[in-house]
Design an enzyme around this catalytic site. Structure first.
Site, PDB file in Angstrom:
ATOM      1  N   ASP A 154       0.823  -1.212   0.000  1.00  0.00           N
ATOM      2  CA  ASP A 154       0.000   0.000   0.000  1.00  0.00           C
ATOM      3  C   ASP A 154       0.859   1.266   0.000  1.00  0.00           C
ATOM      4  OD1 ASP A 154       0.871  -0.379   2.633  1.00  0.00           O
ATOM      5  OD2 ASP A 154      -1.149  -0.382   3.507  1.00  0.00           O
ATOM      6  N   GLU A 169       3.034   5.986  -2.978  1.00  0.00           N
ATOM      7  CA  GLU A 169       4.066   6.803  -3.629  1.00  0.00           C
ATOM      8  C   GLU A 169       3.792   6.937  -5.125  1.00  0.00           C
ATOM      9  OE1 GLU A 169       5.736   8.433  -1.660  1.00  0.00           O
ATOM     10  OE2 GLU A 169       5.661   7.221   0.149  1.00  0.00           O
ATOM     11  N   HIS A 201       1.375   9.603  -5.856  1.00  0.00           N
ATOM     12  CA  HIS A 201       1.957  10.958  -5.911  1.00  0.00           C
ATOM     13  C   HIS A 201       2.365  11.312  -7.345  1.00  0.00           C
ATOM     14  CE1 HIS A 201       1.800  12.141  -1.784  1.00  0.00           C
ATOM     15  NE2 HIS A 201       2.619  11.203  -1.341  1.00  0.00           N
ATOM     16  N   HIS A 214       0.547  14.935   6.173  1.00  0.00           N
ATOM     17  CA  HIS A 214       0.152  13.542   6.441  1.00  0.00           C
ATOM     18  C   HIS A 214      -0.870  13.507   7.570  1.00  0.00           C
ATOM     19  CE1 HIS A 214       4.209  13.215   4.649  1.00  0.00           C
ATOM     20  NE2 HIS A 214       3.694  12.191   4.026  1.00  0.00           N
TER      21      HIS A 214
HETATM   22 ZN   LIG Z   1       2.902  10.732   0.614  1.00  0.00          ZN
END
Ligand SMILES: [Zn+2]
Length: 335
Positions: A20, A25, A28, A116
């Protein structure tokens, strides 16, 4: 990291160990070539960038892995496979963010905080729209589309990310865009539209009405003289947020007060100045679209050589109805 290096009796694996996280990533990369959500740490967009990566990180795991709590299974706890024992560190829960000390409601957002951290407000809405349930903070219940139909919510959020949202999007605009996308894909009044609407209600994200401006509190003082040689200086994070109307800026006024509270500088700046200063999120323009942010990192110092005081910026704009609106940042202490 070997066992015990980061925390007692915990081994942290290379980040590629968690499927996951790899998908997080890679998402992104999708965001960087579509909505290009930016503006960390000033705007909502940085948190939304992380939220979409967690949503599609989890979604990718649910697509390829069996559902479960064992290693190499899919769940709404991001990064569980990063540590041994599983979940000991570096996890974020989309199903119950408070269990990983993350927010589950917009009122818990930290302006200027870690993207985050703030992200789980949006990723928890994504979870609720799929699985349903009650938000722990608001108590509001959501009728989800059900795990068998998770693809509906995934596709609506993916359409919002890749087709509808601008780089300076806010939580409010993401609400509007995901509802719009659900209507595009599944029709007005569809289960997906209902679930997404209820989910944003549950996490406390509504359309913005009035324009607002914020300045991050406790700006860091610097003696590195980035402000044309004057010391000390402060780097300010300023965010201007449009409400339900587009705004066309007509002027902005920057006031600087000395340590006695007396007005030391009163600078009247132009719309063109605005477009040049406010480009840390969004396009850098004399106008600001409804439900979006304009952000700036600006430097301030005292002409008098004072070493403490305060500052405030006041914005004046014309809205879609031709009305003049004026709003200001809080007055922030410099020390
Ligand atoms: Zn991230």
């Amino acid at each position: 990291a070997p066992k015990g290096f980061i925390a007692p009796n915990v081994e942290v694996k290379p980040f590629s160990a968690a499927f996951d996280v790899v998908a997080h990533e890679l998402t992104h990369g999708v965001t960087a070539s579509s909505a290009r959500l930016n503006g960390y740490p000033f705007s909502d967009a940085g948190a939304l960038n992380e939220a979409f990566s967690d949503m599609f990180g989890a979604s990718t795991a649910f697509f390829y892995e069996p559902i479960g709590t064992a290693p190499l299974t899919a769940s709404y706890t991001l990064g569980r496979d990063l540590a041994v024992p599983a979940g000991a560190l570096l996890i974020r829960s989309l199903s119950d963010p408070r269990t990983t000390r993350d927010p589950d409601h917009y009122t818990q957002r930290i302006i200027g905080g870690d993207p985050h951290y703030n992200s789980t407000i949006a990723s928890h809405a994504f979870y609720l729209a799929i699985e349903g349930g009650a938000n722990r903070t608001s108590g509001l219940a959501v009728q989800g589309v059900g795990a068998a139909n998770r693809e509906q919510i995934e596709k609506a959020f993916f359409r919002a990310l890749t087709v509808l949202l601008p780089s300076n999007a806010t939580f409010a605009l993401t609400r509007a865009a995901t509802i719009h996308a659900a209507r595009d894909l599944y029709g007005a009044g569809s289960n997906a539209e209902r679930a997404i609407t209820q989910a944003w209600d549950a996490v406390g994200v509504q359309d913005r009405i009035a324009p607002t401006a914020t300045m991050l509190p406790n700006p860091a003082s610097s003696t590195a003289a980035p402000c044309g040689g004057l010391q000390p200086s402060w780097n300010l994070g300023v965010t201007v947020s449009a409400g339900s109307s587009n705004l066309r800026f007509t002027q902005w006024v920057w006031d600087i007060f000395n340590h006695n509270g007396a007005l030391e500088e009163h600078d009247t700046l132009s719309p063109v100045d605005f477009s040049q200063f406010f480009r840390s999120c969004g396009p850098g323009s004399t106008t600001l679209l409804a439900q979006t942010d304009a952000c700036s990192s600006v430097c301030v110092s005292f002409l008098s050589g004072d070493s403490r005081g305060s500052t405030q910026i006041t914005f004046t704009a014309v809205d879609d109805a031709g009305r003049t609106v004026t709003f200001a940042t809080p007055r922030v202490t410099l020390r």
